[in-house]
Scaffold this active site. Structure first.
Site, PDB file in Angstrom:
ATOM      1  N   GLY A 281       7.776   3.845   2.295  1.00 49.50           N
ATOM      2  CA  GLY A 281       6.584   4.134   3.087  1.00 49.50           C
ATOM      3  C   GLY A 281       5.921   5.459   2.819  1.00 49.50           C
ATOM      4  O   GLY A 281       4.968   5.831   3.523  1.00 49.50           O
ATOM      5  N   GLU A 323      13.604   3.275  -0.162  1.00 47.12           N
ATOM      6  CA  GLU A 323      12.928   2.223  -0.924  1.00 47.12           C
ATOM      7  C   GLU A 323      11.454   2.559  -1.181  1.00 47.12           C
ATOM      8  O   GLU A 323      10.563   1.898  -0.655  1.00 47.12           O
ATOM      9  CB  GLU A 323      13.001   0.907  -0.145  1.00 47.12           C
ATOM     10  CG  GLU A 323      14.401   0.384   0.029  1.00 47.12           C
ATOM     11  CD  GLU A 323      14.498  -0.768   1.017  1.00 47.12           C
ATOM     12  OE1 GLU A 323      15.503  -1.488   0.951  1.00 47.12           O
ATOM     13  OE2 GLU A 323      13.586  -0.943   1.851  1.00 47.12           O
ATOM     14  N   PRO A 324      11.178   3.567  -1.966  1.00 51.82           N
ATOM     15  CA  PRO A 324       9.763   3.862  -2.243  1.00 51.82           C
ATOM     16  C   PRO A 324       9.161   2.864  -3.215  1.00 51.82           C
ATOM     17  O   PRO A 324       9.774   2.508  -4.214  1.00 51.82           O
ATOM     18  CB  PRO A 324       9.827   5.259  -2.896  1.00 51.82           C
ATOM     19  CG  PRO A 324      11.182   5.308  -3.530  1.00 51.82           C
ATOM     20  CD  PRO A 324      12.091   4.451  -2.692  1.00 51.82           C
ATOM     21  N   GLY A 325       7.963   2.390  -2.905  1.00 47.50           N
ATOM     22  CA  GLY A 325       7.232   1.522  -3.821  1.00 47.50           C
ATOM     23  C   GLY A 325       5.967   2.227  -4.254  1.00 47.50           C
ATOM     24  O   GLY A 325       5.818   2.681  -5.388  1.00 47.50           O
ATOM     25  N   ARG A 326       5.058   2.400  -3.275  1.00 43.95           N
ATOM     26  CA  ARG A 326       3.746   2.999  -3.554  1.00 43.95           C
ATOM     27  C   ARG A 326       3.877   4.378  -4.214  1.00 43.95           C
ATOM     28  O   ARG A 326       3.113   4.695  -5.132  1.00 43.95           O
ATOM     29  CB  ARG A 326       3.004   3.151  -2.217  1.00 43.95           C
ATOM     30  CG  ARG A 326       1.583   3.616  -2.353  1.00 43.95           C
ATOM     31  CD  ARG A 326       0.995   3.981  -0.986  1.00 43.95           C
ATOM     32  NE  ARG A 326       1.320   3.063   0.067  1.00 43.95           N
ATOM     33  CZ  ARG A 326       0.539   2.072   0.498  1.00 43.95           C
ATOM     34  NH1 ARG A 326      -0.636   1.870  -0.038  1.00 43.95           N
ATOM     35  NH2 ARG A 326       0.936   1.285   1.480  1.00 43.95           N
ATOM     36  N   ARG A 367      -7.316  -4.007  -0.860  1.00 49.51           N
ATOM     37  CA  ARG A 367      -6.920  -3.028   0.151  1.00 49.51           C
ATOM     38  C   ARG A 367      -8.110  -2.471   0.935  1.00 49.51           C
ATOM     39  O   ARG A 367      -7.999  -2.183   2.120  1.00 49.51           O
ATOM     40  CB  ARG A 367      -6.106  -1.896  -0.491  1.00 49.51           C
ATOM     41  CG  ARG A 367      -4.799  -2.413  -1.134  1.00 49.51           C
ATOM     42  CD  ARG A 367      -3.837  -1.295  -1.485  1.00 49.51           C
ATOM     43  NE  ARG A 367      -3.324  -0.650  -0.294  1.00 49.51           N
ATOM     44  CZ  ARG A 367      -3.763   0.466   0.218  1.00 49.51           C
ATOM     45  NH1 ARG A 367      -4.740   1.125  -0.388  1.00 49.51           N
ATOM     46  NH2 ARG A 367      -3.263   0.966   1.328  1.00 49.51           N
ATOM     47  N   TYR A 371      -7.574  -3.195   4.752  1.00 52.04           N
ATOM     48  CA  TYR A 371      -7.078  -2.057   5.556  1.00 52.04           C
ATOM     49  C   TYR A 371      -8.114  -0.956   5.733  1.00 52.04           C
ATOM     50  O   TYR A 371      -7.740   0.150   6.143  1.00 52.04           O
ATOM     51  CB  TYR A 371      -5.868  -1.404   4.880  1.00 52.04           C
ATOM     52  CG  TYR A 371      -4.784  -2.334   4.416  1.00 52.04           C
ATOM     53  CD1 TYR A 371      -4.083  -3.139   5.300  1.00 52.04           C
ATOM     54  CD2 TYR A 371      -4.432  -2.389   3.066  1.00 52.04           C
ATOM     55  CE1 TYR A 371      -3.068  -3.974   4.852  1.00 52.04           C
ATOM     56  CE2 TYR A 371      -3.417  -3.220   2.620  1.00 52.04           C
ATOM     57  CZ  TYR A 371      -2.748  -4.017   3.524  1.00 52.04           C
ATOM     58  OH  TYR A 371      -1.750  -4.839   3.074  1.00 52.04           O
ATOM     59  N   CYS A 398     -18.454 -13.445  -3.392  1.00 50.72           N
ATOM     60  CA  CYS A 398     -19.478 -13.891  -2.444  1.00 50.72           C
ATOM     61  C   CYS A 398     -19.073 -13.488  -1.042  1.00 50.72           C
ATOM     62  O   CYS A 398     -18.735 -14.328  -0.205  1.00 50.72           O
ATOM     63  CB  CYS A 398     -19.643 -15.393  -2.557  1.00 50.72           C
ATOM     64  SG  CYS A 398     -20.289 -15.812  -4.160  1.00 50.72           S
ATOM     65  N   TYR A 428       0.147  -2.391  -4.768  1.00 56.22           N
ATOM     66  CA  TYR A 428      -0.500  -3.352  -3.863  1.00 56.22           C
ATOM     67  C   TYR A 428      -1.918  -3.729  -4.300  1.00 56.22           C
ATOM     68  O   TYR A 428      -2.752  -4.073  -3.469  1.00 56.22           O
ATOM     69  CB  TYR A 428      -0.480  -2.842  -2.415  1.00 56.22           C
ATOM     70  CG  TYR A 428       0.912  -2.491  -1.953  1.00 56.22           C
ATOM     71  CD1 TYR A 428       1.854  -3.495  -1.750  1.00 56.22           C
ATOM     72  CD2 TYR A 428       1.309  -1.173  -1.746  1.00 56.22           C
ATOM     73  CE1 TYR A 428       3.159  -3.184  -1.363  1.00 56.22           C
ATOM     74  CE2 TYR A 428       2.603  -0.858  -1.362  1.00 56.22           C
ATOM     75  CZ  TYR A 428       3.516  -1.866  -1.173  1.00 56.22           C
ATOM     76  OH  TYR A 428       4.800  -1.567  -0.793  1.00 56.22           O
TER      77      TYR A 428
HETATM   78  N1  LLP Z   1      10.947  -1.353   2.093  1.00 61.09           N
HETATM   79  C1  LLP Z   1      10.517  -2.343   2.870  1.00 61.09           C
HETATM   80  C2  LLP Z   1      11.460  -3.069   3.691  1.00 61.09           C
HETATM   81  C3  LLP Z   1       9.151  -2.665   2.901  1.00 61.09           C
HETATM   82  O1  LLP Z   1       8.736  -3.635   3.693  1.00 61.09           O
HETATM   83  C4  LLP Z   1       8.245  -1.931   2.117  1.00 61.09           C
HETATM   84  C5  LLP Z   1       6.819  -2.243   2.131  1.00 61.09           C
HETATM   85  C6  LLP Z   1       8.747  -0.916   1.288  1.00 61.09           C
HETATM   86  C7  LLP Z   1      10.106  -0.644   1.313  1.00 61.09           C
HETATM   87  C8  LLP Z   1       7.870  -0.110   0.381  1.00 61.09           C
HETATM   88  O2  LLP Z   1       6.896   0.609   1.065  1.00 61.09           O
HETATM   89  P1  LLP Z   1       6.018   1.689   0.248  1.00 61.09           P
HETATM   90  O3  LLP Z   1       6.951   2.773  -0.188  1.00 61.09           O
HETATM   91  O4  LLP Z   1       5.444   0.998  -0.921  1.00 61.09           O
HETATM   92  O5  LLP Z   1       5.004   2.135   1.216  1.00 61.09           O
HETATM   93  N2  LLP Z   1       0.146  -4.075   1.258  1.00 61.09           N
HETATM   94  C9  LLP Z   1       0.208  -2.832   2.003  1.00 61.09           C
HETATM   95  C10 LLP Z   1       1.593  -2.262   2.062  1.00 61.09           C
HETATM   96  C11 LLP Z   1       2.612  -3.222   2.604  1.00 61.09           C
HETATM   97  C12 LLP Z   1       3.986  -2.644   2.570  1.00 61.09           C
HETATM   98  C13 LLP Z   1       5.003  -3.688   2.794  1.00 61.09           C
HETATM   99  N3  LLP Z   1       6.341  -3.206   2.794  1.00 61.09           N
HETATM  100  C14 LLP Z   1      -0.788  -1.842   1.401  1.00 61.09           C
HETATM  101  O6  LLP Z   1      -1.447  -2.188   0.436  1.00 61.09           O
HETATM  102  O7  LLP Z   1      -0.920  -0.723   1.887  1.00 61.09           O
END
Ligand code: LLP
Length: 481
Positions: A281, A323-326, A367, A371, A398, A428
């Site tokens: 997150g 668990e970093p993704g973004r 996005r 959002y 459209c 994302y």
């Molecule tokens: N761990 C869990 C359990 C999650 O559900 C998520 C994201 C992450 C880790 C990774 O979160 P991050 O580090 O990437 O923020 N589509 C949305 C974001 C949805 C996130 C879903 N879960 C957007 O575009 O902002």
């Protein structure tokens, strides 16, 4: 975030744009921290990433295209691994959240950089499997995993399954019994935290679908049930409070509540859980408004939060994970579009807004529409001396809400054929892309040391038709038969 009860289109319009977006002195200039690390602009105004000029990239691979800076992605992944791996007494594993962006190349890079991987569907698991990702380094998420997905995860021996409901516990119990296997599990808990982010991406308040509530006692009941099940090896608790969060206060409150439950489990059940996951997150900078922490600052802060709380409770710090993704994928990509039309619209009160239409839109970046996300962009194919105009970059769908960049100052002489680049599209965007209006998903082109490599190819119209079984178009009409 723009607030108007009837939506953005009805909000008061200012030609000056939002307060955080000053008129730039030079609209050609880049704000380096928003861009992949190897991004440069030459004297001719052409943007390059990984030593590749985007004009050349588009000539070879077409537009729009996602441009992935391999060095940037790997550096961020490594920075998380090193920063969280370093604190002496506290061990953190870093799981890259594949939902941000996953393909077999990314899975390989993640494995090579020594991170683990979070997947949340059978599809993501398949990509990991195809890439040869070590199964013991995979965490499997999801609030509604199917029996088939769980069976595969158990058979493949994934490192941990993060259980999200009592139904899932029952399913796993049946599956492990019938396969004669055990599954390593964590329990996803809801800490009751209101994260400061968009409502749709906050996940730890009570009124949403994820996790088992600490406050109602469901989380503790699930722990008892998992502990009593001989087919399940319970590793610990899992908490994820939401996404695109800048402020550590939410993590702190969640960590305290989860550690309180962790201690309660030790005292009431006599079970010392070895692990704990505090989710992902971490926010990134999409525009100059955002000021995210880097991996080192996050590691120091989160280690302090957990160590202090464990010290004050007199308990040992469990093995931790995040668990970093973004924060790993997001800044590593930008999207390059070609301008197709430019239109000036007169607004009430005489103000004008310039609409710049590009050859993609909400199908490659949902996005903004979903959002109200804010992005920035720059002219990427030439230098312009024209005065900057407040512009709105829109797609070709459209739909009036098909906006890519809500507000940006762009040179006033933009014309068809110019290229625009939008930074911060690594997370994302491709992963939430669609074929809305039968647009083709753009390719992901990795760049490094002056070389390009397509890691996900552009879709073709044949791909669109591949799943459309339809009538037999060669058979003639019913009337003819
Ligand atoms: N761990 C869990 C359990 C999650 O559900 C998520 C994201 C992450 C880790 C990774 O979160 P991050 O580090 O990437 O923020 N589509 C949305 C974001 C949805 C996130 C879903 N879960 C957007 O575009 O902002």
């Amino acid at each position: 975030m723009r607030a108007h009860e009837a939506g953005w289109a009805h909000a008061a319009v200012s030609v000056r744009g939002p307060g955080w977006l000053p008129q730039p002195e030079d609209a050609n200039a880049l704000v380096p921290r928003l861009w992949p690390a190897t991004t440069r602009k030459g004297a001719d105004g052409v943007l390059s990433v990984g030593g590749v000029r985007v004009t050349d990239l588009v000539r070879e691979h077409g537009s729009p295209a996602y441009v992935l800076d391999e060095a940037d992605f790997r550096t961020r992944a490594r920075a998380f691994r090193d920063a969280f791996g370093t604190p002496p007494d506290v061990h953190w594993d870093v799981f890259y959240a594949g939902k941000a962006f996953l393909c077999t190349t990314i899975a390989r890079w993640v494995a090579e950089e020594g991170l683990s991987l979070d997947v949340c569907t059978g599809g993501e698991l398949t990509v990991a499997e195809r890439a040869g990702f070590p199964m013991e380094r995979i965490g499997f998420h999801g609030n509604n995993k199917s029996v088939g997905e769980l069976e595969r995860a158990v058979e493949l021996g994934v490192g941990r399954i993060i259980v999200d409901s009592f139904h899932e516990l029952e399913r796993l119990s049946r599956i492990t019994r019938s396969l004669g296997r055990t599954a390593r599990v964590m329990i996803r808990v809801t800490a009751g935290v209101e994260a400061h982010t968009h409502e749709y991406i906050a996940t730890a308040h009570e009124d949403q679908k994820f996790g088992l509530s600490i406050s109602t006692g469901d989380a503790l009941d699930a722990v008892r049930q998992a502990h009593a099940d001989p087919g399940l090896e319970l590793l610990g608790l899992h908490s994820h409070i939401g996404s695109q969060i800048f402020d550590s206060a939410g993590f702190e409150v969640a960590a305290r509540r989860v550690l309180a439950l962790h201690q309660q489990i030790a005292e009431e059940i006599g079970l010392e859980l070895p692990e704990m996951d505090l989710g992902g997150g971490f926010g990134i900078a999409y525009t100059t408004q955002d000021d995210p922490s880097d991996a080192g600052q996050l590691a120091t802060e989160m280690t302090r939060i957990v160590s202090d709380e464990c010290d004050s409770r007199g308990i040992a710090v469990p093995r931790l994970s995040i668990e970093p993704g973004r924060a790993i994928a997001g800044p590593a990509m930008c999207t390059v579009y070609e301008v197709g039309t430019v239109k000036t619209v007169e607004l009430d009160g005489g103000a004008v807004r310039t609409y710049v239409s590009v050859d993609g839109g909400m199908s490659d970046n949902l996005r903004t529409a979903l959002y109200d996300a804010e992005y920035s962009c720059t002219l990427a194919s030439r230098r312009s001396e024209a005065p900057a105009l407040l512009s709105r970059v829109v797609g070709k769908h459209c739909e009036a809400g098909d906006i890519v960049v809500m507000d940006e100052f762009l040179p006033g002489d933009l014309a068809p054929g110019d290229l625009l680049a939008v930074p911060g599209t690594g997370a994302y965007c491709w992963s939430m892309a669609s074929n809305y209006n039968h647009l083709l998903r753009p390719p992901v082109v990795a760049v490094r040391d002056g070389e390009t490599r397509v890691v996900v190819r552009r879709e073709t119209e044949a791909d669109l038709l591949a799943t459309d079984i339809g009538p037999d178009l060669n058979a003639g009409s019913a009337a003819e038969r």
